[in-house]
Design an enzyme around this catalytic site. Sequence first.
Site, mmCIF file in Angstrom:
data_model
loop_
_atom_site.group_PDB
_atom_site.id
_atom_site.type_symbol
_atom_site.label_atom_id
_atom_site.label_comp_id
_atom_site.label_asym_id
_atom_site.label_seq_id
_atom_site.Cartn_x
_atom_site.Cartn_y
_atom_site.Cartn_z
ATOM 1 C CE LYS A 151 47.215 33.737 36.054
ATOM 2 N NZ LYS A 151 46.593 35.045 36.385
ATOM 3 C CG ASP B 195 48.186 40.339 34.339
ATOM 4 O OD1 ASP B 195 48.639 39.792 35.363
ATOM 5 O OD2 ASP B 195 47.014 40.772 34.250
ATOM 6 C CB SER B 196 53.066 39.994 37.605
ATOM 7 O OG SER B 196 53.506 38.748 37.077
ATOM 8 C CG ASP C 6 47.944 36.389 33.479
ATOM 9 O OD1 ASP C 6 46.946 35.680 33.716
ATOM 10 O OD2 ASP C 6 48.704 36.829 34.366
ATOM 11 C CD GLU D 143 43.525 39.135 37.155
ATOM 12 O OE1 GLU D 143 42.778 40.089 37.505
ATOM 13 O OE2 GLU D 143 44.758 39.203 37.210
ATOM 14 C CD GLU E 139 47.224 37.545 43.292
ATOM 15 O OE1 GLU E 139 46.920 37.219 42.116
ATOM 16 O OE2 GLU E 139 47.973 38.503 43.575
HETATM 17 O O1 KIV Z 1 50.444 37.806 36.776
HETATM 18 C C1 KIV Z 1 50.838 37.031 37.656
HETATM 19 O O2 KIV Z 1 52.035 36.939 37.987
HETATM 20 C C2 KIV Z 1 49.850 36.201 38.319
HETATM 21 C C3 KIV Z 1 50.300 35.362 39.477
HETATM 22 C C4 KIV Z 1 50.462 36.217 40.657
HETATM 23 C C5 KIV Z 1 49.388 34.232 39.731
HETATM 24 O O3 KIV Z 1 48.712 36.222 37.951
#
Ligand code: KIV
Length: 272
Positions: A121, A52-53, A91, A123, A190
Amino acid sequence: MSTYVETKPKVTTRRLLEMKERGEKIACLTAYDYTTATLVDGAGIDLILVGDSASNVMAGNVTTLPITLDEMITYAKGVVKGVKRAFVVVDLPFGSYQGNSKEALASAIRVMKETSAEAVKMEGGSEIRESIERILSAGIPVMGHLGLTPQSINKFGTYNVRAREEAEAEKLLSDAKMLDELGCFAIVLEKIPAALAEKVAKSVTVPVIGIGAGGAVDGQILVFQDMLGMNNGFSPKFLRRYADLASVIHDSLGHYVADVKSADFPNASEQY
Ligand code: KIV
């Protein structure tokens, strides 16, 4: 001539676990589009995260909070089409899994059905236990994410290193053990102290993938644009830059502008 991806077997959750067991480090990167995914996969990266980056590096948002499930699915569809060997994880974005485990499962099912990615994924630890359990019960592999969890930036107030204090470190270790026992296939840590990350990696059976978590974990992940120097405004201590693509792109575009302006491009051999 055969390529790397043709000679190496497809990465699965089982193969990732075997890598941890035999001490082979797991190389992970983000990707958000088809072209990048073909390059990342072709280079032998084991796991690709459609992170989600994307909210920051693709959509230009200040945080990861605004990105939607629909947007994540669009990015992930392109990535999956470009991958032959790597294991692809997507994510679940902010708001698509917290609080209501039935909604969480519906979000994860959309990702799996619409993108053909292989895992999601999420969080958080004990706070999202029910959502993780429900998704796992549907046979969808889940990667945990502890330490600095950017979807909670408004709670933390900073992107500083997490779990320096004993109480937070203890909670993180116990959350990691919980994710392991629930059946998550891997855990991202992280921006936490290296010694704590090492303790976590030794305390759980599944692979621990670090970003800013030192070298004693089972693998590493970085954001594609950051490690290739496309995003020079972002330079945390943990980031190693493998190229200065911002300069390469800047210089190349400058040459293109000059060639067009001077009518040097196209030349006789570049036209029909
Ligand atoms: O969204 C992302 O890029 C991440 C990584 C930094 C692990 O969660």
